[in-house]
Design a protein around this motif. Sequence first.
Motif, mmCIF file in Angstrom:
data_model
loop_
_atom_site.group_PDB
_atom_site.id
_atom_site.type_symbol
_atom_site.label_atom_id
_atom_site.label_comp_id
_atom_site.label_asym_id
_atom_site.label_seq_id
_atom_site.Cartn_x
_atom_site.Cartn_y
_atom_site.Cartn_z
ATOM 1 N N ASN A 1 -89.987 -2.090 -22.012
ATOM 2 C CA ASN A 1 -90.964 -2.766 -22.435
ATOM 3 C C ASN A 1 -92.144 -2.765 -21.698
ATOM 4 O OD1 ASN A 1 -89.897 -3.181 -25.183
ATOM 5 N ND2 ASN A 1 -88.977 -5.267 -24.706
ATOM 6 N N LYS B 1 -95.883 -0.967 -22.766
ATOM 7 C CA LYS B 1 -97.201 -1.600 -22.505
ATOM 8 C C LYS B 1 -98.249 -0.740 -21.843
ATOM 9 C CE LYS B 1 -96.154 -6.377 -23.584
ATOM 10 N NZ LYS B 1 -95.386 -5.811 -24.916
ATOM 11 N N GLU C 1 -90.948 -1.005 -29.326
ATOM 12 C CA GLU C 1 -90.257 -2.245 -28.719
ATOM 13 C C GLU C 1 -89.187 -2.627 -29.840
ATOM 14 O OE1 GLU C 1 -93.840 -4.693 -28.379
ATOM 15 O OE2 GLU C 1 -94.289 -3.937 -26.331
#
Length: 186
Positions: free
Chosen positions: A138, A142, A158
């Motif tokens: 994750n 990002k 995600e």
Amino acid sequence: MEEIQLQLEEAKELMQKAVDHTASELLKIRAGKAMPNILDGIMVAYYGAPTPLQQVASVTTPDARTLSIKPWERNLIGEIERSIINSDLGLAPQNNGEIIILTIPPMTEERRKNLVKQSKNECESGKISIRTVRKDTNDELKKLQKEGASEDEIKRAEDLVQKLTDQYSSKIDELFNKKENEIMTV
């Protein structure tokens, strides 16, 4: 986006490794039956170098409660015996000059409960590894979003990472349930 796909593939691979590692650790927890793999962690000093037991001897199971270890070199008997005594297996080797016999004692209720607890801890470690992979993946997603990937793509990715996490965590739960049944079956 290709980078997202790569992150998902890597996450899947690392989660599978966590499941495989947990399964191999669970194999080392003995469930009352004589299984050669309980000796997997035993190292023997072979000409001064620590060597896995399986590389200096053959291990067989003549019956459900006995392991027989036949060293390839007779002078290793004492060394193998010492390694088993010093291990955390809690087994008393008997040697007749040619082979070492290990008798696996029947397990007490308390020992079974301790082994279930040990199995649960191994499985929890596996799940922690999976959650760490989820967090790392994750974080990478990002970064990709900051580099221009769309918010929707990242959100979908995600969600997929969470599905993978759930899927691999349930595989570890299955491993635990199987091991618990194996241990608790008298």
